[in-house]
Design a protein around this motif. Structure first.
Motif, PDB file in Angstrom:
ATOM      1  N   PRO A  82       0.808  -1.233   0.000  1.00 17.99           N
ATOM      2  CA  PRO A  82       0.000   0.000   0.000  1.00 17.99           C
ATOM      3  C   PRO A  82       0.840   1.283   0.000  1.00 17.99           C
ATOM      4  CG  PRO A  82      -0.796  -1.544   1.654  1.00 17.99           C
ATOM      5  CD  PRO A  82       0.498  -2.091   1.138  1.00 17.99           C
ATOM      6  N   LEU A  83       2.058   1.199   0.466  1.00 21.05           N
ATOM      7  CA  LEU A  83       2.913   2.386   0.522  1.00 21.05           C
ATOM      8  C   LEU A  83       3.158   2.966  -0.869  1.00 21.05           C
ATOM      9  CD1 LEU A  83       4.650   4.363   2.131  1.00 21.05           C
ATOM     10  CD2 LEU A  83       6.520   2.684   2.003  1.00 21.05           C
ATOM     11  N   GLY A  84       3.260   2.117  -1.882  1.00 19.91           N
ATOM     12  CA  GLY A  84       3.491   2.603  -3.245  1.00 19.91           C
ATOM     13  C   GLY A  84       2.407   3.563  -3.693  1.00 19.91           C
ATOM     14  N   MET A  85       1.164   3.230  -3.396  1.00 23.44           N
ATOM     15  CA  MET A  85       0.045   4.108  -3.778  1.00 23.44           C
ATOM     16  C   MET A  85       0.097   5.418  -2.985  1.00 23.44           C
ATOM     17  SD  MET A  85      -2.418   4.416  -5.862  1.00 23.44           S
ATOM     18  CE  MET A  85      -2.795   2.795  -6.437  1.00 23.44           C
ATOM     19  N   TRP A  86       0.412   5.315  -1.714  1.00 22.92           N
ATOM     20  CA  TRP A  86       0.502   6.522  -0.885  1.00 22.92           C
ATOM     21  C   TRP A  86       1.607   7.452  -1.382  1.00 22.92           C
ATOM     22  CZ3 TRP A  86      -3.209   8.166   2.065  1.00 22.92           C
ATOM     23  CH2 TRP A  86      -4.111   7.257   2.601  1.00 22.92           C
ATOM     24  N   LEU A  87       2.723   6.876  -1.792  1.00 23.07           N
ATOM     25  CA  LEU A  87       3.814   7.699  -2.314  1.00 23.07           C
ATOM     26  C   LEU A  87       3.396   8.427  -3.588  1.00 23.07           C
ATOM     27  CD1 LEU A  87       6.859   5.298  -1.809  1.00 23.07           C
ATOM     28  CD2 LEU A  87       6.237   7.281  -0.427  1.00 23.07           C
ATOM     29  N   ASN A  88       2.595   7.762  -4.395  1.00 22.23           N
ATOM     30  CA  ASN A  88       2.118   8.385  -5.623  1.00 22.23           C
ATOM     31  C   ASN A  88       1.121   9.504  -5.326  1.00 22.23           C
ATOM     32  OD1 ASN A  88       2.215   8.566  -8.432  1.00 22.23           O
ATOM     33  ND2 ASN A  88       0.342   7.400  -8.621  1.00 22.23           N
ATOM     34  N   PHE A  89       0.228   9.270  -4.382  1.00 20.32           N
ATOM     35  CA  PHE A  89      -0.758  10.294  -4.033  1.00 20.32           C
ATOM     36  C   PHE A  89      -0.128  11.530  -3.404  1.00 20.32           C
ATOM     37  CE2 PHE A  89      -4.242   6.914  -3.778  1.00 20.32           C
ATOM     38  CZ  PHE A  89      -4.786   7.300  -4.984  1.00 20.32           C
ATOM     39  N   ALA A  90       1.046  11.378  -2.832  1.00 24.91           N
ATOM     40  CA  ALA A  90       1.698  12.507  -2.159  1.00 24.91           C
ATOM     41  C   ALA A  90       1.874  13.704  -3.086  1.00 24.91           C
ATOM     42  CB  ALA A  90       3.049  12.073  -1.596  1.00 24.91           C
ATOM     43  N   GLN A  91       2.112  13.445  -4.384  1.00 26.09           N
ATOM     44  CA  GLN A  91       2.315  14.556  -5.309  1.00 26.09           C
ATOM     45  C   GLN A  91       1.061  15.413  -5.464  1.00 26.09           C
ATOM     46  OE1 GLN A  91       3.063  13.734  -9.475  1.00 26.09           O
ATOM     47  NE2 GLN A  91       2.018  11.765  -9.288  1.00 26.09           N
ATOM     48  N   LEU A  92      -0.105  14.849  -5.195  1.00 29.10           N
ATOM     49  CA  LEU A  92      -1.350  15.610  -5.336  1.00 29.10           C
ATOM     50  C   LEU A  92      -1.398  16.798  -4.373  1.00 29.10           C
ATOM     51  CD1 LEU A  92      -3.931  12.716  -5.776  1.00 29.10           C
ATOM     52  CD2 LEU A  92      -2.817  14.098  -7.542  1.00 29.10           C
ATOM     53  N   PHE A  93      -0.694  16.696  -3.263  1.00 29.12           N
ATOM     54  CA  PHE A  93      -0.687  17.793  -2.295  1.00 29.12           C
ATOM     55  C   PHE A  93       0.116  18.999  -2.782  1.00 29.12           C
ATOM     56  CE2 PHE A  93      -1.877  14.169   0.316  1.00 29.12           C
ATOM     57  CZ  PHE A  93      -3.016  14.686   0.919  1.00 29.12           C
ATOM     58  N   TYR A  94       0.861  18.811  -3.863  1.00 30.68           N
ATOM     59  CA  TYR A  94       1.584  19.928  -4.480  1.00 30.68           C
ATOM     60  C   TYR A  94       0.767  20.612  -5.569  1.00 30.68           C
ATOM     61  CZ  TYR A  94       5.623  18.088  -2.033  1.00 30.68           C
ATOM     62  OH  TYR A  94       6.484  17.660  -1.060  1.00 30.68           O
ATOM     63  N   PHE A  95      -0.351  20.037  -5.925  1.00 31.22           N
ATOM     64  CA  PHE A  95      -1.156  20.598  -7.010  1.00 31.22           C
ATOM     65  C   PHE A  95      -1.717  21.991  -6.714  1.00 31.22           C
ATOM     66  CE2 PHE A  95      -2.236  17.039 -10.185  1.00 31.22           C
ATOM     67  CZ  PHE A  95      -0.905  16.655 -10.212  1.00 31.22           C
ATOM     68  N   PRO A  96      -2.016  22.360  -5.466  1.00 25.03           N
ATOM     69  CA  PRO A  96      -2.438  23.758  -5.252  1.00 25.03           C
ATOM     70  C   PRO A  96      -1.394  24.757  -5.749  1.00 25.03           C
ATOM     71  CG  PRO A  96      -3.011  22.458  -3.345  1.00 25.03           C
ATOM     72  CD  PRO A  96      -2.172  21.563  -4.239  1.00 25.03           C
ATOM     73  N   TYR A 113       4.994  21.623 -13.244  1.00 23.19           N
ATOM     74  CA  TYR A 113       4.468  20.263 -13.329  1.00 23.19           C
ATOM     75  C   TYR A 113       5.611  19.244 -13.430  1.00 23.19           C
ATOM     76  CZ  TYR A 113       0.580  17.043 -14.499  1.00 23.19           C
ATOM     77  OH  TYR A 113      -0.367  16.056 -14.515  1.00 23.19           O
ATOM     78  N   VAL A 114       6.622  19.564 -14.221  1.00 17.04           N
ATOM     79  CA  VAL A 114       7.784  18.682 -14.345  1.00 17.04           C
ATOM     80  C   VAL A 114       8.510  18.566 -13.006  1.00 17.04           C
ATOM     81  CG1 VAL A 114      10.087  18.464 -15.387  1.00 17.04           C
ATOM     82  CG2 VAL A 114       8.107  18.942 -16.830  1.00 17.04           C
ATOM     83  N   ILE A 115       8.701  19.667 -12.321  1.00 20.23           N
ATOM     84  CA  ILE A 115       9.392  19.629 -11.029  1.00 20.23           C
ATOM     85  C   ILE A 115       8.614  18.777 -10.029  1.00 20.23           C
ATOM     86  CG2 ILE A 115      10.054  21.025  -9.017  1.00 20.23           C
ATOM     87  CD1 ILE A 115      10.861  23.248 -11.043  1.00 20.23           C
ATOM     88  N   ILE A 116       7.306  18.974  -9.952  1.00 21.92           N
ATOM     89  CA  ILE A 116       6.480  18.181  -9.029  1.00 21.92           C
ATOM     90  C   ILE A 116       6.556  16.699  -9.383  1.00 21.92           C
ATOM     91  CG2 ILE A 116       4.090  17.672  -8.347  1.00 21.92           C
ATOM     92  CD1 ILE A 116       3.579  20.739  -8.560  1.00 21.92           C
ATOM     93  N   THR A 117       6.420  16.398 -10.659  1.00 22.20           N
ATOM     94  CA  THR A 117       6.454  15.005 -11.092  1.00 22.20           C
ATOM     95  C   THR A 117       7.825  14.387 -10.839  1.00 22.20           C
ATOM     96  OG1 THR A 117       4.786  15.474 -12.780  1.00 22.20           O
ATOM     97  CG2 THR A 117       6.078  13.459 -13.052  1.00 22.20           C
ATOM     98  N   GLY A 118       8.862  15.100 -11.214  1.00 23.16           N
ATOM     99  CA  GLY A 118      10.214  14.583 -10.994  1.00 23.16           C
ATOM    100  C   GLY A 118      10.531  14.388  -9.524  1.00 23.16           C
ATOM    101  N   ALA A 119      10.167  15.356  -8.702  1.00 26.02           N
ATOM    102  CA  ALA A 119      10.471  15.272  -7.277  1.00 26.02           C
ATOM    103  C   ALA A 119       9.727  14.117  -6.607  1.00 26.02           C
ATOM    104  CB  ALA A 119      10.124  16.596  -6.590  1.00 26.02           C
ATOM    105  N   HIS A 120       8.543  13.791  -7.116  1.00 29.96           N
ATOM    106  CA  HIS A 120       7.791  12.713  -6.471  1.00 29.96           C
ATOM    107  C   HIS A 120       8.439  11.341  -6.682  1.00 29.96           C
ATOM    108  CE1 HIS A 120       5.652  10.638  -9.778  1.00 29.96           C
ATOM    109  NE2 HIS A 120       5.099   9.879  -8.855  1.00 29.96           N
ATOM    110  N   PHE A 121       9.430  11.257  -7.574  1.00 27.40           N
ATOM    111  CA  PHE A 121      10.149   9.993  -7.755  1.00 27.40           C
ATOM    112  C   PHE A 121      11.070   9.672  -6.579  1.00 27.40           C
ATOM    113  CE2 PHE A 121      10.142  10.591 -12.660  1.00 27.40           C
ATOM    114  CZ  PHE A 121       8.861  10.075 -12.734  1.00 27.40           C
ATOM    115  N   PHE A 122      11.483  10.687  -5.845  1.00 28.82           N
ATOM    116  CA  PHE A 122      12.513  10.509  -4.820  1.00 28.82           C
ATOM    117  C   PHE A 122      12.219   9.376  -3.824  1.00 28.82           C
ATOM    118  CE2 PHE A 122      14.896  11.557  -0.978  1.00 28.82           C
ATOM    119  CZ  PHE A 122      16.183  11.595  -1.506  1.00 28.82           C
ATOM    120  N   PRO A 123      11.031   9.306  -3.223  1.00 28.38           N
ATOM    121  CA  PRO A 123      10.816   8.230  -2.239  1.00 28.38           C
ATOM    122  C   PRO A 123      10.819   6.826  -2.852  1.00 28.38           C
ATOM    123  CG  PRO A 123       8.831   9.583  -2.451  1.00 28.38           C
ATOM    124  CD  PRO A 123       9.903  10.231  -3.262  1.00 28.38           C
TER     125      PRO A 123
END
Length: 187
Positions: A82-96, A113-123
């Motif tokens: 389940p952690l994989g899905m949570w890590l993916n959803f984390a980027q949604l909090f940057y959408f504001p 958008y690229v920065i948010i998407t790229g940064a969400h790969f880190f975890p």
């Protein structure tokens, strides 16, 4: 759970999901379309909206690729799953922040958008025990900024092009790494 057990669980996820390569290839396809959108003679706001809409094809495309690549999205017996899905959803909090940029400075929407998407790969570097995710999270995030501040706003298509190149290199990295990890199981 000891450290060795955790490592085995992460290895199981990495091998079953092939470290998320289906998502990475799907993203490369989507970002190629986005790069094209940013070459069009439209207002930045319109291109930004189209960019957001094109992003919706990412998940269905990843699903189709998972069938072709024979990846497994869920390993029900693995408590880390389940952690994989949570890590993916984390980027949604940057959408504001993304929507703020859309409203006030749409020329830089694609960079954001690229920065948010790229940064969400880190975890995912931890999740799959895959340093490539950490390396490309940094390259994508910093690279997008550097490209954006060095090109004119009518050349913003270079930002998603950078993303495409990075995603393809990451996919290659994951392919090689996954083959190595499969060898670890056999030995």
């Amino acid at each position: 759970m000891n450290k060795q057990d955790l490592k085995k669980l992460k290895l199981e996820l990495a091998i079953n999901a092939k470290s998320g390569i289906d998502f990475i290839i799907s993203a490369a396809i989507v970002w190629t379309i986005i790069a094209y959108i940013w070459t069009l003679p439209k207002e930045a706001f319109t291109k930004s909206i189209w960019t957001f809409y094109v992003g919706m094809f990412m998940l269905p495309l990843a699903y189709l690729l998972s069938k072709a690549l024979k990846t497994t999205w869920t390993t029900k017996t693995n408590p880390l799953q389940p952690l994989g899905m949570w890590l993916n959803f984390a980027q949604l909090f940057y959408f504001p922040f993304l929507f703020f940029i859309l409203r006030d400075n749409p020329d830089y929407f694609v960079m954001t958008y690229v920065i948010i998407t790229g940064a969400h790969f880190f975890p995912y570097a931890w999740f799959y025990d895959e340093i490539g995710y950490a390396i490309f999270a940094g390259i994508i995030s910093v690279g997008a900024l550097l490209v954006a501040i060095n090109v004119s706003t009518d050349q913003m298509y270079y930002v998603p092009l950078l993303m495409v190149v990075c995603l393809l290199l990451l996919a290659l990295w994951l392919f090689i790494s996954n083959n190595r990890k499969k060898g670890m199981i056999v030995n």
